[in-house]
Design an enzyme around this catalytic site. Structure first.
Site, mmCIF file in Angstrom:
data_model
loop_
_atom_site.group_PDB
_atom_site.id
_atom_site.type_symbol
_atom_site.label_atom_id
_atom_site.label_comp_id
_atom_site.label_asym_id
_atom_site.label_seq_id
_atom_site.Cartn_x
_atom_site.Cartn_y
_atom_site.Cartn_z
ATOM 1 N N GLU A 36 0.836 -1.207 0.000
ATOM 2 C CA GLU A 36 0.000 0.000 0.000
ATOM 3 C C GLU A 36 0.869 1.255 0.000
ATOM 4 O O GLU A 36 0.543 2.249 -0.660
ATOM 5 C CB GLU A 36 -0.918 -0.006 1.220
ATOM 6 N N LYS A 119 16.711 -8.409 -1.542
ATOM 7 C CA LYS A 119 16.626 -7.237 -0.664
ATOM 8 C C LYS A 119 16.073 -7.633 0.709
ATOM 9 O O LYS A 119 14.898 -7.952 0.846
ATOM 10 C CB LYS A 119 15.731 -6.187 -1.321
ATOM 11 N N ARG A 140 20.321 5.185 8.539
ATOM 12 C CA ARG A 140 20.026 5.923 7.307
ATOM 13 C C ARG A 140 19.496 7.324 7.625
ATOM 14 O O ARG A 140 19.836 8.295 6.954
ATOM 15 C CB ARG A 140 18.979 5.169 6.478
ATOM 16 N N LYS A 285 21.645 -4.269 -9.782
ATOM 17 C CA LYS A 285 22.634 -3.202 -9.945
ATOM 18 C C LYS A 285 23.471 -3.487 -11.179
ATOM 19 O O LYS A 285 23.867 -4.637 -11.414
ATOM 20 C CB LYS A 285 23.570 -3.140 -8.729
#
Length: 328
Positions: A36, A119, A140, A285
């Site tokens: 979502e 991931k 991060r 990548k």
């Protein structure tokens, strides 16, 4: 809709995504499913591309994550920790490759080699080493500024604090994911909603001794900068990480062609439930670093990488009302 109504709808979506980011990144309490969230993010970026008068500093096209917590010292990332564009279908991958070929101005039969890396659904961390020693560990944060969580990261056994290797760079920012294995999470399920929340909450404890009690893992997958780093591609860098004592994802592969990317994607999605850590997609990548450099970045994402998301295997429901009745 007229321009005023379009802007009103856009700002409403921006306000919603700010609230979702705060709940997800700062409070470790997601309000909606990842699927979502991705849909909302896609709608905002679509509106910005369609109507050039739409712009906001907190748009997902400009901002990553959420502002760092006041509980920790803030440190700017020397190289920003960016987000990735998303792919949801084979058509998206084909378009991604076409854009790369067009941007590089290469012939249509030009071959692109990808590093395909599952991931992990965890917490991104940046590890800064100087003269073979871990000196700083950051979250991060909002992509530009992170939280100094060095002491907490040092409690994770997978993170080497001193590197005994002659070819280790003089200074490097190694990045990876902090996570909890599903088998370990079973012992913590009464305290946290899911493994990602457990990892996030544990990393942001004020007392490192509290973090130490949680079985956190770390897998390295990239670098922000490297002084004296002598590798030419991503696959060689991953091999170096292993030689230096870091754990890497055993499911990583080098793949050529979007058809083969899809085949690998389908294979991993089928065995997803058997893997002892949560993965929510595969990151592709461009393997060659020189080619990555030529491609550069757009907005807050690299042109040379994309995240191919899996379909959601779980959702979040909200109980709106309970009607109690007495039977005979």
């Amino acid at each position: 809709m007229n321009n005023e109504e379009i802007k009103k709808d856009y700002l409403k979506k921006i306000k919603k995504i700010i609230k979702l980011n705060q709940s997800y990144y700062d409070k470790n309490s997601p309000l909606i499913s990842d699927g979502e969230y991705d849909i909302l993010k896609k709608k905002i970026i679509f509106l910005e591309k369609k109507y050039n008068f739409l712009d906001h500093k907190d748009s997902p096209s400009k901002r990553v994550g959420f502002r760092p917590s006041r509980n920790f010292k803030k440190i700017n990332h020397k190289v920003p920790m960016l987000s990735l564009s998303n792919a949801f279908s084979e058509e998206d991958l084909i378009n991604f490759e076409k854009k790369i070929v067009n941007y590089l101005n290469e012939e249509t039969n030009f071959t692109i080699e990808y590093s395909a890396e599952p991931k992990i659904d965890g917490i991104s961390a940046s590890l800064i080493y100087k003269k073979n020693k871990l000196v700083t560990g950051l979250s991060r944060g909002d992509g530009q500024t992170g939280e100094d969580i060095t002491d907490n990261l040092k409690t994770i056994k997978d993170i080497p604090q001193n590197i005994d290797a002659k070819d280790f760079p003089e200074e490097i920012d190694i990045r990876g994911e902090v996570f909890i294995q599903n088998s370990d999470f079973k012992k913590l399920a009464d305290k946290f909603a899911n493994p990602r929340n457990a990892a996030s909450g544990s990393l942001r404890q004020k007392n490192p001794e509290d973090t130490k009690r949680i079985p956190l893992k770390f897998i390295a997958y990239t670098f922000g900068f490297g002084k004296g780093l002598k590798v030419n591609n991503q696959s060689d860098f991953l091999k170096k990480l292993s030689e230096w004592g870091f754990k890497t994802n055993h499911l990583n592969k080098i793949i050529v062609g979007t058809k083969n990317l899809m085949e690998n994607y389908n294979q991993i999605e089928k065995k997803r439930s058997d893997i002892d850590f949560d993965i929510d997609g595969i990151v592709y990548k461009i393997n060659d670093f020189q080619m990555q450099s030529r491609l550069g970045f757009v907005a807050n994402a690299p042109r040379w990488a994309i995240a191919h998301k899996f379909s959601a295997n779980s959702g979040i429901s909200k109980i709106l009302d309970i009607d109690i009745q007495i039977g005979r």
